[in-house]
Design an enzyme around this catalytic site. Structure first.
Site, mmCIF file in Angstrom:
data_model
loop_
_atom_site.group_PDB
_atom_site.id
_atom_site.type_symbol
_atom_site.label_atom_id
_atom_site.label_comp_id
_atom_site.label_asym_id
_atom_site.label_seq_id
_atom_site.Cartn_x
_atom_site.Cartn_y
_atom_site.Cartn_z
ATOM 1 N N CYS A 78 0.830 -1.201 0.000
ATOM 2 C CA CYS A 78 0.000 0.000 0.000
ATOM 3 C C CYS A 78 0.872 1.262 0.000
ATOM 4 O O CYS A 78 1.565 1.509 -0.981
ATOM 5 C CB CYS A 78 -1.009 -0.061 1.148
ATOM 6 S SG CYS A 78 -2.429 0.985 0.814
ATOM 7 N N HIS A 169 -3.357 -4.670 1.671
ATOM 8 C CA HIS A 169 -2.745 -4.970 2.969
ATOM 9 C C HIS A 169 -2.764 -6.474 3.204
ATOM 10 O O HIS A 169 -3.774 -7.002 3.683
ATOM 11 C CB HIS A 169 -3.532 -4.279 4.088
ATOM 12 C CG HIS A 169 -3.329 -2.807 4.156
ATOM 13 N ND1 HIS A 169 -2.470 -2.201 5.039
ATOM 14 C CD2 HIS A 169 -3.863 -1.808 3.428
ATOM 15 C CE1 HIS A 169 -2.483 -0.892 4.870
ATOM 16 N NE2 HIS A 169 -3.329 -0.626 3.888
ATOM 17 N N GLU A 171 -1.277 -7.986 5.444
ATOM 18 C CA GLU A 171 -0.999 -8.276 6.866
ATOM 19 C C GLU A 171 -2.270 -8.225 7.714
ATOM 20 O O GLU A 171 -2.235 -8.465 8.904
ATOM 21 C CB GLU A 171 0.051 -7.288 7.403
ATOM 22 C CG GLU A 171 -0.436 -5.882 7.742
ATOM 23 C CD GLU A 171 -0.742 -4.986 6.529
ATOM 24 O OE1 GLU A 171 -0.741 -5.484 5.384
ATOM 25 O OE2 GLU A 171 -1.010 -3.795 6.747
HETATM 26 N N1 GLN Z 1 -3.652 6.506 0.729
HETATM 27 C C1 GLN Z 1 -2.378 6.253 1.325
HETATM 28 C C2 GLN Z 1 -1.264 7.023 0.637
HETATM 29 O O1 GLN Z 1 -1.467 7.581 -0.394
HETATM 30 C C3 GLN Z 1 -2.051 4.778 1.324
HETATM 31 C C4 GLN Z 1 -3.087 4.056 2.129
HETATM 32 C C5 GLN Z 1 -2.594 2.838 2.838
HETATM 33 O O2 GLN Z 1 -1.400 2.575 2.987
HETATM 34 N N2 GLN Z 1 -3.537 2.098 3.355
HETATM 35 O O3 GLN Z 1 -0.196 7.069 1.148
#
Ligand code: GLN
Length: 191
Positions: A78, A169, A171
């Site tokens: 992410c 994610h 995890e």
């Molecule tokens: N929206 C976040 C970003 O742009 C990432 C979101 C996340 O890691 N769950 O950094």
């Protein structure tokens, strides 16, 4: 085998748990000196602008680039995927710029801010359960990047040699197969 989790902000404890379930030692990483001791590192989800700012403040940008240059495996999930990317769509500067991908932040729009789905991932036998939270997606990949998973024709997981990235994610479920996949990469890089 020691796998670090960059612990400046974000989902750290959950990754440590998955690393241990997958049979390696998880290390909470707060200082650059700890990197020397690691065989691989996970950059977790959170807020990429915050993690990026703290990375610059604590000297992690050069240190993690050097880590990558030694071909030590890195796994970004992410926000962590955003931090690995060479380019961020609509933004002049990216962060580590080690992986040849262009990412779009918050790419799933309002109604789909967070959702779960089953995903087919190349190299993993059965679908994995994936949790997306304000997730980025991979808009473009370089020639040496292998696409591992797509969701509705958009790339959500990829690998380039020792670098692994996922929009979601892995995890936040009890399924640690993607962590096992990463640990296999680490094992292979040590051999
Ligand atoms: N929206 C976040 C970003 O742009 C990432 C979101 C996340 O890691 N769950 O950094």
């Amino acid at each position: 085998m020691k796998i670090g989790v960059l612990a400046l902000q974000g989902a750290v404890a959950e990754h440590i748990r998955m690393i241990e379930l997958a049979g390696a030692e998880g290390v909470v990483v707060k200082r650059v000196e700890q990197l020397a001791d690691l065989d691989g590192i996970i950059i977790p989800g959170g807020e990429s602008t915050t993690i990026g700012k703290l990375m610059r403040e604590y000297g992690f940008v050069d240190a993690l680039r050097a880590f990558s240059e030694q071909n030590k495996p890195m796994f970004g999930t992410c926000a962590g995927l955003i931090l690995l990317a060479k380019e961020i769509s609509g933004q002049a500067d990216a962060h580590l710029q080690v992986m040849d991908i262009t990412v779009a932040r918050n790419a799933f729009g309002r109604q789909r801010e967070s959702f779960e789905t089953d995903l087919t991932v190349k190299g993993i036998d059965e679908d994995i359960r994936a949790v997306f939270i304000r997730a980025p997606l991979i808009e473009k990949v370089g020639d040496t990047v292998e696409i591992l998973s797509s969701y509705k024709d958009q790339i959500v997981a990829a690998r380039q040699g020792h670098l692994l990235a996922a929009s979601f994610h892995p995890e936040l479920t009890d399924d640690y197969r993607l962590h096992s996949y990463f640990i296999d990469m680490v094992r292979a890089s040590r051999a």
